[in-house]
Design an enzyme around this catalytic site. Structure first.
Site, PDB file in Angstrom:
ATOM      1  N   GLN A   1      -7.929  14.571   4.001  1.00 30.15           N
ATOM      2  CA  GLN A   1      -7.252  13.706   2.993  1.00 30.15           C
ATOM      3  C   GLN A   1      -8.189  13.505   1.714  1.00 30.15           C
ATOM      4  O   GLN A   1      -9.206  13.332   1.770  1.00 30.15           O
ATOM      5  CB  GLN A   1      -6.862  12.425   3.464  1.00 30.15           C
TER       6      GLN A   1
ATOM      7  N   LEU B   1     -15.182   5.349  -3.430  1.00 28.14           N
ATOM      8  CA  LEU B   1     -13.647   5.180  -3.359  1.00 28.14           C
ATOM      9  C   LEU B   1     -13.193   4.102  -4.371  1.00 28.14           C
ATOM     10  O   LEU B   1     -13.950   3.012  -4.620  1.00 28.14           O
ATOM     11  CB  LEU B   1     -13.456   4.593  -2.093  1.00 28.14           C
TER      12      LEU B   1
ATOM     13  N   HIS C   1     -12.004  12.063   1.680  1.00 27.70           N
ATOM     14  CA  HIS C   1     -11.845  10.667   2.232  1.00 27.70           C
ATOM     15  C   HIS C   1     -11.776  10.536   3.541  1.00 27.70           C
ATOM     16  O   HIS C   1     -12.273   9.893   4.424  1.00 27.70           O
ATOM     17  CB  HIS C   1     -10.810   9.896   1.455  1.00 27.70           C
TER      18      HIS C   1
ATOM     19  N   PHE D   1       0.961  -1.160   0.095  1.00 30.11           N
ATOM     20  CA  PHE D   1       0.184   0.083   0.079  1.00 30.11           C
ATOM     21  C   PHE D   1       0.930   1.242  -0.085  1.00 30.11           C
ATOM     22  O   PHE D   1       1.976   1.199   0.428  1.00 30.11           O
ATOM     23  CB  PHE D   1      -0.766   0.036   1.181  1.00 30.11           C
TER      24      PHE D   1
ATOM     25  N   HIS E   1      -8.361  11.140  -1.081  1.00 27.34           N
ATOM     26  CA  HIS E   1      -7.761  10.275  -1.571  1.00 27.34           C
ATOM     27  C   HIS E   1      -8.024  10.359  -3.226  1.00 27.34           C
ATOM     28  O   HIS E   1      -8.750  10.903  -3.809  1.00 27.34           O
ATOM     29  CB  HIS E   1      -8.803   9.123  -1.375  1.00 27.34           C
TER      30      HIS E   1
ATOM     31  N   ARG F   1      -2.488  10.662   6.400  1.00 28.10           N
ATOM     32  CA  ARG F   1      -2.529   9.284   6.777  1.00 28.10           C
ATOM     33  C   ARG F   1      -2.019   8.306   5.617  1.00 28.10           C
ATOM     34  O   ARG F   1      -2.629   8.562   4.409  1.00 28.10           O
ATOM     35  CB  ARG F   1      -3.913   8.954   7.161  1.00 28.10           C
TER      36      ARG F   1
ATOM     37  N   ARG G   1      -0.756   9.428  -0.463  1.00 28.55           N
ATOM     38  CA  ARG G   1      -2.129   9.864  -1.146  1.00 28.55           C
ATOM     39  C   ARG G   1      -2.147  11.295  -1.606  1.00 28.55           C
ATOM     40  O   ARG G   1      -2.390  11.866  -2.457  1.00 28.55           O
ATOM     41  CB  ARG G   1      -3.133   9.848  -0.290  1.00 28.55           C
TER      42      ARG G   1
ATOM     43  N   GLU H   1      -6.826   1.739  -2.955  1.00 32.45           N
ATOM     44  CA  GLU H   1      -5.607   1.792  -3.286  1.00 32.45           C
ATOM     45  C   GLU H   1      -4.934   0.381  -3.695  1.00 32.45           C
ATOM     46  O   GLU H   1      -4.011   0.214  -4.271  1.00 32.45           O
ATOM     47  CB  GLU H   1      -4.860   2.400  -2.126  1.00 32.45           C
TER      48      GLU H   1
HETATM   49  C1  LIG Z   1     -14.757   3.406   1.104  1.00 27.01           C
HETATM   50  C2  LIG Z   1     -13.754   3.553   2.099  1.00 27.01           C
HETATM   51  C3  LIG Z   1     -12.609   2.567   2.244  1.00 27.01           C
HETATM   52  C4  LIG Z   1     -11.719   2.884   3.275  1.00 27.01           C
HETATM   53  N1  LIG Z   1     -10.707   1.790   3.178  1.00 27.01           N
HETATM   54  C5  LIG Z   1     -10.012   1.756   4.581  1.00 27.01           C
HETATM   55  C6  LIG Z   1      -8.632   0.644   4.492  1.00 27.01           C
HETATM   56  O1  LIG Z   1      -8.771  -0.108   3.719  1.00 27.01           O
HETATM   57  N2  LIG Z   1      -8.054   1.023   5.501  1.00 27.01           N
HETATM   58  C7  LIG Z   1      -8.017   1.641   6.362  1.00 27.01           C
HETATM   59  O2  LIG Z   1      -7.189   1.800   7.291  1.00 27.01           O
HETATM   60  N3  LIG Z   1      -8.842   2.525   6.036  1.00 27.01           N
HETATM   61  C8  LIG Z   1      -9.851   2.675   5.329  1.00 27.01           C
HETATM   62  N4  LIG Z   1     -10.852   3.783   5.336  1.00 27.01           N
HETATM   63  C9  LIG Z   1     -10.857   4.565   6.303  1.00 27.01           C
HETATM   64  C10 LIG Z   1     -11.699   3.985   7.631  1.00 27.01           C
HETATM   65  O3  LIG Z   1     -12.690   3.137   7.138  1.00 27.01           O
HETATM   66  C11 LIG Z   1     -12.326   4.943   8.330  1.00 27.01           C
HETATM   67  O4  LIG Z   1     -11.312   5.974   8.983  1.00 27.01           O
HETATM   68  C12 LIG Z   1     -12.742   4.334   9.718  1.00 27.01           C
HETATM   69  O5  LIG Z   1     -13.353   3.121   9.478  1.00 27.01           O
HETATM   70  C13 LIG Z   1     -13.374   5.173  10.747  1.00 27.01           C
HETATM   71  O6  LIG Z   1     -13.743   4.104  11.939  1.00 27.01           O
HETATM   72  P1  LIG Z   1     -14.453   4.776  13.073  1.00 27.01           P
HETATM   73  O7  LIG Z   1     -14.442   3.742  14.135  1.00 27.01           O
HETATM   74  O8  LIG Z   1     -13.494   5.871  13.784  1.00 27.01           O
HETATM   75  O9  LIG Z   1     -15.684   5.163  12.720  1.00 27.01           O
HETATM   76  P2  LIG Z   1     -16.832   4.799  11.867  1.00 27.01           P
HETATM   77  O10 LIG Z   1     -16.579   3.485  11.252  1.00 27.01           O
HETATM   78  O11 LIG Z   1     -16.981   5.903  10.752  1.00 27.01           O
HETATM   79  O12 LIG Z   1     -18.268   4.847  12.796  1.00 27.01           O
HETATM   80  C14 LIG Z   1     -18.726   5.852  13.443  1.00 27.01           C
HETATM   81  C15 LIG Z   1     -19.796   5.552  14.057  1.00 27.01           C
HETATM   82  O13 LIG Z   1     -20.195   6.615  14.718  1.00 27.01           O
HETATM   83  C16 LIG Z   1     -21.716   6.826  14.804  1.00 27.01           C
HETATM   84  N5  LIG Z   1     -22.159   8.234  14.886  1.00 27.01           N
HETATM   85  C17 LIG Z   1     -21.688   9.346  14.284  1.00 27.01           C
HETATM   86  N6  LIG Z   1     -22.252  10.504  14.759  1.00 27.01           N
HETATM   87  C18 LIG Z   1     -22.954  10.104  15.870  1.00 27.01           C
HETATM   88  C19 LIG Z   1     -23.801  10.756  16.813  1.00 27.01           C
HETATM   89  N7  LIG Z   1     -24.123  11.962  16.629  1.00 27.01           N
HETATM   90  N8  LIG Z   1     -24.594  10.073  17.567  1.00 27.01           N
HETATM   91  C20 LIG Z   1     -24.402   8.635  17.719  1.00 27.01           C
HETATM   92  N9  LIG Z   1     -23.811   7.974  16.695  1.00 27.01           N
HETATM   93  C21 LIG Z   1     -23.028   8.839  15.965  1.00 27.01           C
HETATM   94  C22 LIG Z   1     -22.114   6.303  13.451  1.00 27.01           C
HETATM   95  O14 LIG Z   1     -23.389   5.990  13.368  1.00 27.01           O
HETATM   96  C23 LIG Z   1     -21.285   5.312  13.442  1.00 27.01           C
HETATM   97  O15 LIG Z   1     -21.684   3.949  14.076  1.00 27.01           O
HETATM   98  C24 LIG Z   1     -11.732   3.699   4.294  1.00 27.01           C
HETATM   99  C25 LIG Z   1     -12.832   4.681   4.381  1.00 27.01           C
HETATM  100  C26 LIG Z   1     -13.816   4.516   3.159  1.00 27.01           C
HETATM  101  C27 LIG Z   1     -14.882   5.381   3.171  1.00 27.01           C
END
Ligand SMILES: Cc1cc2nc3c(=O)[nH]c(=O)nc-3n(C[C@H](O)[C@H](O)[C@H](O)COP(=O)(O)OP(=O)(O)OC[C@H]3O[C@@H](n4cnc5c(N)ncnc54)[C@H](O)[C@@H]3O)c2cc1C
Length: 606
Positions: free
Chosen positions: A234, A250, A380, A121, A236, A415, A309, A253
């Site tokens: 970021q 998306l 992203h 990656f 992407h 990142r 990126r 990568e």
């Molecule tokens: C398409 C895509 C592909 C990706 N691929 C990768 C990858 O391969 N590798 C990598 O390392 N990263 C990747 N990323 C980035 C990574 O997925 C995210 O940064 C990461 O999943 C964020 O996780 P998190 O637990 O912080 O929050 P999230 O998984 O974003 O979860 C947020 C949670 O908060 C809740 N929430 C938000 N606001 C409120 C509120 N006001 N009240 C109650 N609940 C709320 C939501 O409902 C959700 O449950 C990718 C991102 C995308 C979009």
């Protein structure tokens, strides 16, 4: 105070993505009662969309990998404004967190001798991403969810948190509403962990889903916590650009990790023409060497498509601006060319990139095993977020913790792909552990009924305005904000444009306070949108003000008016904090000196 339904937990986790679930599991394992609140259904968080993999120096594919190389890669990628302690903890602890996930049932792709397979990656020196095809996030969420539910964690699905409740200086719970019925609810807790993900919906073109309106960032900021690094958003390099209905989705990568190459409309592989000095020694100088790297040749260096990126996105913008873009305003990403090298290329692509194959076939009628994809930058991820203690993840507000994308520090100015999923596991675990400890050492705080009544009244105002026939449309405010942020605080920034954005934000704040929503409180998406506007506006203002303050180009922040790095800015983080008069205050904070042993690691890895 009206008689609202009240729920009590020792630790309340806001957000059920990877960070929230991992935190909830750890807190529950420490023996305290844990509740988790999320806006959508359990399992639907952003994390489920993650494709490429989880970065961890397991050294399963290349034995030269170890935490030191991962640490140095993360710091180099972040252009040295990262929180070095978080980068160190992350690099050291990620392998154990991945193995733990495997022990809990995650089924990773395998090496021929049965270990977790790792792929290349951008910015990672060695193949480091543990993955499950290009559906890694799905497997991660499934595993954490199963494990968490079996631990007895209470889940409050389809609830949105509107404000954080405090008892004096410390946290006392949260106030929110149930999206289905529109009823308010109080969640009292000794400790609260924010794990609400990103802010992508502040921009027009984004890979993020509707949930990513910067809620945790804004909730923490209004409760008195500091935001750090918000200028670093970021973009992407590879999102879909065509057809318009799927613009921004998306393109992992992983496509480039498997040998995909970037071409302009003249068929030129343009990434070879600009290689940053700090990556020159690690980057292939010919196409053949780049291909060998993607196929696991340990003597080859990475192709320039796998540079960081920020750099790849800017090279793409350069080609488009110079008129060398693809028909719909992107560039071409070609994985089909590998048929020149591999006899069963089509099957190989479908096996390694099944989601990409289906995504393009179904959404754009493109067979990626035969023809190139059209791609361009998409918003992203946000490197900036709630400022937390590196070891405990507690913010400046006692009892308020943050983890995952809504917290900040580990990534600095940029990142590396794969470092988010490992960040969620490493710091989600830490947040859960220390929040549980805090909960054991402190009693429940008292909630302030005036605060709750005010929050409820303000939340219902859009209905009154619609009845009075005076309210504006919340969707049009959201739309205008997204267009403005894309145009004026996007991938290339200038002072005059960002000052215009601040004026625009002022007007949008006024409009947001006047929106009206017809209908009733039961599952009303217009109302939900209206309530998310203040979060979107808060984070947009933080991004803009911090980007104005950082008068240099570094990582994800590219200033047309300050195109170079400035050493003075390499020594500071930019902090946003709510001032006593309610306005956003910005300051520069010096980055603490790195200990000599970590400095030496960076020197050794150069
Ligand atoms: C398409 C895509 C592909 C990706 N691929 C990768 C990858 O391969 N590798 C990598 O390392 N990263 C990747 N990323 C980035 C990574 O997925 C995210 O940064 C990461 O999943 C964020 O996780 P998190 O637990 O912080 O929050 P999230 O998984 O974003 O979860 C947020 C949670 O908060 C809740 N929430 C938000 N606001 C409120 C509120 N006001 N009240 C109650 N609940 C709320 C939501 O409902 C959700 O449950 C990718 C991102 C995308 C979009």
């Amino acid at each position: 105070m009206a008689d609202y339904e009240t729920v009590e937990h020792d630790v309340l986790v806001v957000g059920a993505g990877g960070a929230g679930l991992r935190a909830a599991i750890e807190a529950s394992a420490a023996g305290v009662s844990v509740g988790i609140v999320c806006k959508s259904l359990l399992g639907k968080a952003h994390t489920v969309m993650a494709e490429g993999g989880i970065a961890a120096a397991l050294a399963n594919v290349d034995e030269r990998d170890n935490w030191k190389v991962h640490f140095a890669d993360t710091m180099r990628g972040g252009q040295y404004v990262n929180n070095w302690r978080m980068a160190e903890l992350h690099a050291k602890e990620a392998p154990d967190r991945v193995r733990e996930l495997e022990a809990w049932g995650a089924v990773f792709d395998r090496t021929t001798d049965g270990r977790i397979l790792q792929r290349n990656f951008g910015g990672h020196k060695y193949p480091r991403l543990a993955h499950v095809g290009d559906r890694t996030g799905l497997e991660m969420i499934r595993t954490l969810q199963d494990h968490g539910v079996h631990r007895g964690i209470s889940v409050h699905m389809e609830h949105t948190v509107l404000t954080l409740l405090k008892d004096g200086n410390r946290i006392a719970g949260v106030f929110g509403y149930d999206r289905e019925r529109g009823r308010f609810k109080i969640f009292r807790a000794k400790a609260v962990i924010l794990s609400t993900g990103g802010i992508g919906r502040a921009y027009k073109i984004t890979s993020n889903s509707w949930e990513y309106t910067g809620d945790g960032h804004a909730l923490a900021y209004h409760a008195g916590a500091e935001l750090i690094d918000m200028e670093f958003v970021q973009f992407h390099p590879t999102g879909m650009v065509w057809p318009p209905s799927v613009c921004g989705i998306l393109v992992t990568e992983g496509v480039r990790g498997e040998g995909g190459i970037l071409l302009n409309k003249e068929g030129k592989r343009f990434m070879f023409s600009e290689i940053p000095d700090n990556y020159r020694a690690q980057t292939a100088d010919n196409e053949e060497e780049g291909w060998r790297y993607t196929q696991g040749d340990k003597n080859a260096r990475r192709p320039p498509e796998l540079l960081t990126r920020d750099h790849v996105a800017r090279c793409i913008v350069r080609e488009i601006k110079a008129g060398r873009g693809s028909p719909h305003g992107g560039v071409l990403l070609d994985i089909s060319w590998i048929k020149q090298k591999l006899p069963s290329a089509a099957e190989h692509i479908k096996r390694k990139l099944p989601s990409m194959y289906h995504q393009f076939k179904q959404l754009a009628d493109i067979d990626i095993t035969r023809e190139p994809m059209e791609v361009g930058p998409t918003t992203h991820y946000v490197m900036g977020g709630v400022r937390v203690d590196s070891d405990t993840q507690m913010s400046g507000v006692p009892g308020l913790f943050a983890a995952g994308e809504c917290a900040a520090g580990i990534n600095g100015a940029n990142r590396l792909g794969g470092n988010s999923l490992s960040d969620l596991l490493v710091f989600g675990k830490r947040a859960g552990e220390f929040a549980a400890r805090y909960a054991r050492e402190n009693k429940l705080g008292t909630v302030n009924s005036d605060h709750i009544d005010r929050a409820a009244r303000e939340a219902l105002e859009p209905f009154d305005r619609a009845l009075g026939g005076t309210g504006g449309n919340p969707y049009s405010v959201q739309h205008d904000l997204q267009e403005m942020m894309q145009d004026l605080v996007g991938i290339v920034r200038r002072e005059d444009e960002m000052l215009r954005a601040l004026e625009g934000l002022d007007k949008l704040w006024k409009r947001a306070r006047q929106v009206g929503v017809p209908g009733n409180r039961e599952y009303n998406p217009g109302w939900h949108t209206a309530l998310s506007l203040s979060n979107l506006l808060t984070v947009s203002e933080a991004v803009t003000r911090c980007a104005l303050e950082r008068k240099e180009s570094r990582g994800a922040q590219f200033r047309d008016d300050y195109p170079n790095k400035d050493d003075a800015f390499g020594k500071v983080n930019i902090i946003a904090r709510k001032g006593p008069d309610g306005s956003m205050q910005i300051r520069r904070d010096p980055i603490p000196a790195m200990p000599p042993e970590l400095k030496q690691v960076i020197e050794e890895m150069k």
